[in-house]
Design a protein around this motif. Sequence first.
Motif, PDB file in Angstrom:
ATOM      1  N   GLY A 194       0.688  -1.207  -0.021  1.00 51.68           N
ATOM      2  CA  GLY A 194       0.073   0.050  -0.138  1.00 51.68           C
ATOM      3  C   GLY A 194       0.870   1.349   0.140  1.00 51.68           C
ATOM      4  O   GLY A 194       0.318   2.302  -0.207  1.00 51.68           O
ATOM      5  N   ALA A 195       2.046   1.003   0.104  1.00 53.81           N
ATOM      6  CA  ALA A 195       3.041   2.358   0.151  1.00 53.81           C
ATOM      7  C   ALA A 195       2.877   3.213  -1.259  1.00 53.81           C
ATOM      8  O   ALA A 195       2.821   2.552  -2.215  1.00 53.81           O
ATOM      9  N   THR A 196       2.976   4.304  -0.881  1.00 51.53           N
ATOM     10  CA  THR A 196       3.291   5.356  -2.449  1.00 51.53           C
ATOM     11  C   THR A 196       4.707   5.679  -1.961  1.00 51.53           C
ATOM     12  O   THR A 196       5.295   5.788  -0.917  1.00 51.53           O
ATOM     13  N   TRP A 197       5.248   6.052  -3.339  1.00 48.96           N
ATOM     14  CA  TRP A 197       6.585   6.520  -3.188  1.00 48.96           C
ATOM     15  C   TRP A 197       7.143   7.432  -4.132  1.00 48.96           C
ATOM     16  O   TRP A 197       6.403   7.626  -5.360  1.00 48.96           O
ATOM     17  N   THR A 198       8.210   8.149  -4.061  1.00 53.09           N
ATOM     18  CA  THR A 198       8.637   9.295  -4.685  1.00 53.09           C
ATOM     19  C   THR A 198      10.064   9.046  -4.830  1.00 53.09           C
ATOM     20  O   THR A 198      10.821   8.491  -4.039  1.00 53.09           O
ATOM     21  N   VAL A 199      10.825   9.412  -6.013  1.00 60.31           N
ATOM     22  CA  VAL A 199      12.169   9.473  -6.064  1.00 60.31           C
ATOM     23  C   VAL A 199      12.858  10.827  -6.110  1.00 60.31           C
ATOM     24  O   VAL A 199      12.173  11.608  -6.983  1.00 60.31           O
ATOM     25  N   ALA A 200      13.958  11.074  -5.542  1.00 62.40           N
ATOM     26  CA  ALA A 200      14.720  12.264  -5.473  1.00 62.40           C
ATOM     27  C   ALA A 200      15.950  12.068  -5.783  1.00 62.40           C
ATOM     28  O   ALA A 200      16.959  11.422  -5.176  1.00 62.40           O
ATOM     29  N   GLY A 201      16.246  12.295  -7.102  1.00 62.50           N
ATOM     30  CA  GLY A 201      17.657  11.788  -7.674  1.00 62.50           C
ATOM     31  C   GLY A 201      18.460  12.991  -7.485  1.00 62.50           C
ATOM     32  O   GLY A 201      18.256  14.168  -7.826  1.00 62.50           O
ATOM     33  N   GLY A 203      21.741  15.362  -8.413  1.00 65.71           N
ATOM     34  CA  GLY A 203      22.692  15.792  -9.564  1.00 65.71           C
ATOM     35  C   GLY A 203      22.176  15.232 -10.815  1.00 65.71           C
ATOM     36  O   GLY A 203      20.973  15.077 -11.011  1.00 65.71           O
ATOM     37  N   ALA A 204      23.073  14.629 -11.526  1.00 68.66           N
ATOM     38  CA  ALA A 204      22.831  14.098 -12.796  1.00 68.66           C
ATOM     39  C   ALA A 204      21.930  12.833 -12.737  1.00 68.66           C
ATOM     40  O   ALA A 204      21.209  12.407 -13.804  1.00 68.66           O
ATOM     41  N   ALA A 205      21.704  12.204 -11.631  1.00 69.04           N
ATOM     42  CA  ALA A 205      20.497  11.160 -11.541  1.00 69.04           C
ATOM     43  C   ALA A 205      19.175  11.676 -11.373  1.00 69.04           C
ATOM     44  O   ALA A 205      18.077  10.911 -11.543  1.00 69.04           O
ATOM     45  N   GLN A 206      18.847  12.905 -11.261  1.00 68.79           N
ATOM     46  CA  GLN A 206      17.658  13.415 -11.109  1.00 68.79           C
ATOM     47  C   GLN A 206      16.605  13.103 -12.465  1.00 68.79           C
ATOM     48  O   GLN A 206      15.498  12.718 -11.991  1.00 68.79           O
ATOM     49  N   LEU A 207      17.019  13.493 -13.320  1.00 74.88           N
ATOM     50  CA  LEU A 207      16.104  13.246 -14.704  1.00 74.88           C
ATOM     51  C   LEU A 207      15.765  11.976 -15.086  1.00 74.88           C
ATOM     52  O   LEU A 207      14.752  11.349 -15.014  1.00 74.88           O
ATOM     53  N   ASP A 226      18.485  19.276  -4.945  1.00 71.47           N
ATOM     54  CA  ASP A 226      18.938  18.030  -5.266  1.00 71.47           C
ATOM     55  C   ASP A 226      19.726  18.292  -6.495  1.00 71.47           C
ATOM     56  O   ASP A 226      20.725  17.487  -6.621  1.00 71.47           O
ATOM     57  N   ASN A 227      19.459  19.249  -7.371  1.00 68.87           N
ATOM     58  CA  ASN A 227      20.150  19.321  -8.669  1.00 68.87           C
ATOM     59  C   ASN A 227      20.008  20.824  -9.110  1.00 68.87           C
ATOM     60  O   ASN A 227      18.736  21.276  -9.193  1.00 68.87           O
ATOM     61  N   ILE A 228      20.988  21.495  -9.372  1.00 67.21           N
ATOM     62  CA  ILE A 228      20.762  22.962  -9.960  1.00 67.21           C
ATOM     63  C   ILE A 228      21.016  23.228 -11.300  1.00 67.21           C
ATOM     64  O   ILE A 228      20.877  24.354 -12.050  1.00 67.21           O
ATOM     65  N   PHE A 229      21.115  22.082 -12.155  1.00 69.66           N
ATOM     66  CA  PHE A 229      21.261  22.116 -13.544  1.00 69.66           C
ATOM     67  C   PHE A 229      20.125  21.558 -14.279  1.00 69.66           C
ATOM     68  O   PHE A 229      19.566  20.620 -13.857  1.00 69.66           O
ATOM     69  N   TYR A 230      20.046  22.191 -15.323  1.00 71.02           N
ATOM     70  CA  TYR A 230      18.900  21.801 -16.369  1.00 71.02           C
ATOM     71  C   TYR A 230      19.419  20.692 -17.481  1.00 71.02           C
ATOM     72  O   TYR A 230      18.922  19.530 -17.595  1.00 71.02           O
ATOM     73  N   ARG A 231      20.538  20.715 -17.967  1.00 70.44           N
ATOM     74  CA  ARG A 231      21.440  19.754 -18.361  1.00 70.44           C
ATOM     75  C   ARG A 231      22.938  20.008 -18.193  1.00 70.44           C
ATOM     76  O   ARG A 231      23.291  20.980 -17.448  1.00 70.44           O
ATOM     77  N   LYS A 232      23.694  19.089 -18.422  1.00 73.45           N
ATOM     78  CA  LYS A 232      25.073  19.203 -18.180  1.00 73.45           C
ATOM     79  C   LYS A 232      25.717  20.418 -18.434  1.00 73.45           C
ATOM     80  O   LYS A 232      25.578  20.921 -19.604  1.00 73.45           O
TER      81      LYS A 232
END
Length: 275
Positions: A194-201, A203-207, A226-232
């Motif tokens: 029954g758990a719901t879940w979210t992921v927070a990647g 840096g580069a793992a975010q997308l 978690d990440n300040i970049f849109y792309r590298k």
Amino acid sequence: MDKLIITAALTGAEVRKEQQPALPITPQEIAADAAACVAAGAAIIHLHARLADGSPTQDKAVYQQIIAAVRERCDAIIQVSTGGAVGMSAAERLAPLSLAPEMATLSMGSVNFGDEVFINHPADIARFARTIQDYGIKPELEIFDAGMLPTAVRWIGKGWLAAPVHVDFVLGVPGAMAGTPESLMFLRSQLPPGATWTVAGIGAAQLPLAVLAIVLGGHVRVGFEDNIFYRKGELATGNAQLVARIARISREMERPPATPDEARDLLGLARPAKR
């Protein structure tokens, strides 16, 4: 599958203006950013507070200013951090809970955090869990490493955490579980019923982890914490830019972003009285 709940983690405790000029610091900056993120598709605003000089704080008065400013601008689910910053005492980290936000984070163990150690003694975790429950707040269980999820499952079995739980897999912190698809797939396989879940990647793992979560029926956290970049090599222009990308991808994959009230329904939160 359910609609996608997007959490925007706007500020965090570590990122500095010198690294990301668009980082919101003041209550009004945070509120404006929160409203832009909700307009872009976010349902939950994950809050950390800063002092005027940019240093992290868990001061209740500062959080009160931020929450009031956010509520004036949008109807987001407000989720406060009880993680604070590395080195803060348990009493400091607990302070914002007395404001009774709809949600709060609950870290389920200690972990190496880059060159530092994020300490969460079991007695402190229990104290945090009781306080969260006493204020009628929905906890989000922060899972940084593999052993933290079995801890949460044990606590559910003992009645220390109320099921169904909502879990956030924070993956890619240096010293903790890697920000890889394999890490996410393993943790997802260990979730209690029954758990719901979210992921927070991080840096580069975010997308890539966000896209995988959309496919797997989970939810997504993005933002400057978690990440300040849109792309590298390219800084994001704002948190809303990161939210908008995930909202666009989720719509293409037939999982449009949930509104704050739709997210409340999915998470079992009462809809607040109209202000």
